[in-house]
Design an enzyme around this catalytic site. Structure first.
Site, PDB file in Angstrom:
ATOM      1  N   ASP A 166       0.835  -1.204   0.000  1.00 54.89           N
ATOM      2  CA  ASP A 166       0.000   0.000   0.000  1.00 54.89           C
ATOM      3  C   ASP A 166       0.870   1.254   0.000  1.00 54.89           C
ATOM      4  O   ASP A 166       1.682   1.461   0.910  1.00 54.89           O
ATOM      5  CB  ASP A 166      -0.887   0.021   1.259  1.00 54.89           C
ATOM      6  N   TYR A 192       2.817   9.790  -0.568  1.00 58.17           N
ATOM      7  CA  TYR A 192       3.901   9.257   0.272  1.00 58.17           C
ATOM      8  C   TYR A 192       5.268   9.577  -0.324  1.00 58.17           C
ATOM      9  O   TYR A 192       6.289   9.453   0.356  1.00 58.17           O
ATOM     10  CB  TYR A 192       3.761   7.744   0.488  1.00 58.17           C
ATOM     11  N   SER A 231     -10.821   6.502   0.383  1.00 51.43           N
ATOM     12  CA  SER A 231     -10.162   6.481   1.685  1.00 51.43           C
ATOM     13  C   SER A 231     -10.629   7.696   2.474  1.00 51.43           C
ATOM     14  O   SER A 231     -10.690   8.798   1.912  1.00 51.43           O
ATOM     15  CB  SER A 231      -8.642   6.519   1.471  1.00 51.43           C
ATOM     16  N   GLN A 235     -10.571   2.569   2.660  1.00 52.86           N
ATOM     17  CA  GLN A 235      -9.511   2.497   3.671  1.00 52.86           C
ATOM     18  C   GLN A 235      -9.776   3.578   4.711  1.00 52.86           C
ATOM     19  O   GLN A 235      -9.887   4.759   4.381  1.00 52.86           O
ATOM     20  CB  GLN A 235      -8.139   2.703   3.008  1.00 52.86           C
ATOM     21  N   PRO A 279      -3.679   0.115  11.676  1.00 53.57           N
ATOM     22  CA  PRO A 279      -4.221  -1.117  12.292  1.00 53.57           C
ATOM     23  C   PRO A 279      -3.648  -1.369  13.675  1.00 53.57           C
ATOM     24  O   PRO A 279      -4.270  -2.057  14.492  1.00 53.57           O
ATOM     25  CB  PRO A 279      -3.806  -2.215  11.303  1.00 53.57           C
ATOM     26  N   LEU A 280      -2.467  -0.776  13.949  1.00 60.21           N
ATOM     27  CA  LEU A 280      -1.858  -0.896  15.285  1.00 60.21           C
ATOM     28  C   LEU A 280      -1.959   0.427  16.038  1.00 60.21           C
ATOM     29  O   LEU A 280      -1.156   0.707  16.940  1.00 60.21           O
ATOM     30  CB  LEU A 280      -0.394  -1.323  15.153  1.00 60.21           C
ATOM     31  N   ASN A 295       4.625  -9.601  11.879  1.00 63.49           N
ATOM     32  CA  ASN A 295       3.260  -9.161  11.561  1.00 63.49           C
ATOM     33  C   ASN A 295       2.583 -10.020  10.496  1.00 63.49           C
ATOM     34  O   ASN A 295       1.366  -9.955  10.329  1.00 63.49           O
ATOM     35  CB  ASN A 295       3.279  -7.689  11.129  1.00 63.49           C
TER      36      ASN A 295
END
Ligand code: NAP
Length: 279
Positions: free
Chosen positions: A43, A48, A131, A153, A181-182, A234
């Protein structure tokens, strides 16, 4: 690996590697490492500033393009740029992208979604989605556009399981993929006694318990890490299953608040901030 069957028939691997804030040789190496250590989905995003390196990491991995699910997001400053999707293909050095999302619900997102639809019909994108769109703006897309988004997302983790969005997406057969997610490494969540206890039971880390929770909720997830040890850890989440009762216990840890709070100012900033290759 487990998969989500998207509403257009495409299979999306549940687990992906998130690449935000990683650049240069580091991300080339980490993408290659992830693809050789249990991940099939990468992803990234125009924003980015690392799509060129993600493309290099894919080549370095030696894994065949067709065995990889490549996901990126169109940057809001490019929402009316008809070249932006072709330019993204060039940066990634691929001739198709498995999933492209609109990154944020700002600027002319209806025009941008129609660009995604056109590229989807032309075979340049295998699936399209959104997203960070609130429910009313997803509804606006559904009302004004032809193709139902395949994926959304959003921030999602046990401390904020995005219940309202989840229910809406389920109703419209749109898959939910979790970012943060964490919880962006939130130490309270990673050290929560509920996950510690389950970790002891299954001989897994608290992080692995949390990631397994996402998969059992039916979510896709894109954890990020700069550590090879963590990247490998992970991906090692598919050899055990939490019971229904344990999933219920995890439901109770929710704080019902995202870590990332959207404000008028944050949206204005997101609308204006250019990608690093724009000038
Ligand atoms: N659509 C959007 O607007 C949006 C927004 C934000 C993020 N995202 C996507 O979501 C991805 C994930 O976001 P994120 O990286 O900010 O948050 P995250 O995946 O929730 O958490 C990453 C943090 O957890 C730590 N971590 C990872 N694995 C660990 C392990 N096994 N043990 C202990 N700590 C561990 C990492 O530290 P180490 O580096 O030390 O492992 C890092 O500090 C991004 O890369 C991006 O692809 C999308």
């Amino acid at each position: 690996m487990e998969y989500i069957l998207l509403n257009n028939g495409v299979s999306m691997p549940k687990l992906g590697f998130g690449t935000i804030n990683q650049f240069g040789e580091q991300i080339i190496d980490n993408v290659s490492y992830a693809l050789n250590n249990g991940y099939l989905l990468i992803d990234t995003a125009n924003r980015y500033g690392n799509e060129v390196e993600v493309g290099k990491g894919i080549i370095k991995s030696g894994i065949k393009r067709e065995d990889i699910f490549l996901e990126t997001k169109l940057g809001p400053t490019l929402y009316e740029n008809d070249q932006a999707i072709d330019d993204t293909l060039k940066r990634l050095n691929v001739d198709y992208i498995d999933l492209m999302l609109l990154h944020h619900p700002v600027n002319n997102y209806i025009y941008a979604y129609r660009m995604l639809e056109k590229a989807y019909k032309d075979g340049k994108l295998k699936a399209i989605g959104l997203s960070n769109f609130p429910i009313d703006k997803v509804q606006e897309i559904l009302d004004n556009c032809e193709i139902v988004p395949a994926v959304m997302q959003v921030e999602c983790h046990p401390y904020y399981p995005a219940e309202a969005v989840k229910a809406f997406l389920e109703e419209h057969h749109i898959a939910l993929q979790s970012w943060y997610p964490l919880g962006h490494g939130n130490t309270d969540m990673l050290n929560d006694p509920v996950f510690m206890e389950l970790g002891n039971k299954y001989h897994k880390s608290t992080v692995q318990i949390i990631l397994r929770w996402h998969t059992q909720m039916g979510f896709g997830l894109v954890p990020g890490s700069t550590s090879l040890e963590h990247i490998q850890e992970n991906a090692d989440i598919f050899d055990f299953a939490l019971t229904k009762e344990e999933m219920k216990i995890i439901e109770r840890v929710s704080k019902h608040q995202p870590f990332y709070i959207v404000t008028k100012e944050s949206l204005e900033r997101l609308a204006k901030t250019k990608c690093n290759f724009e000038n």
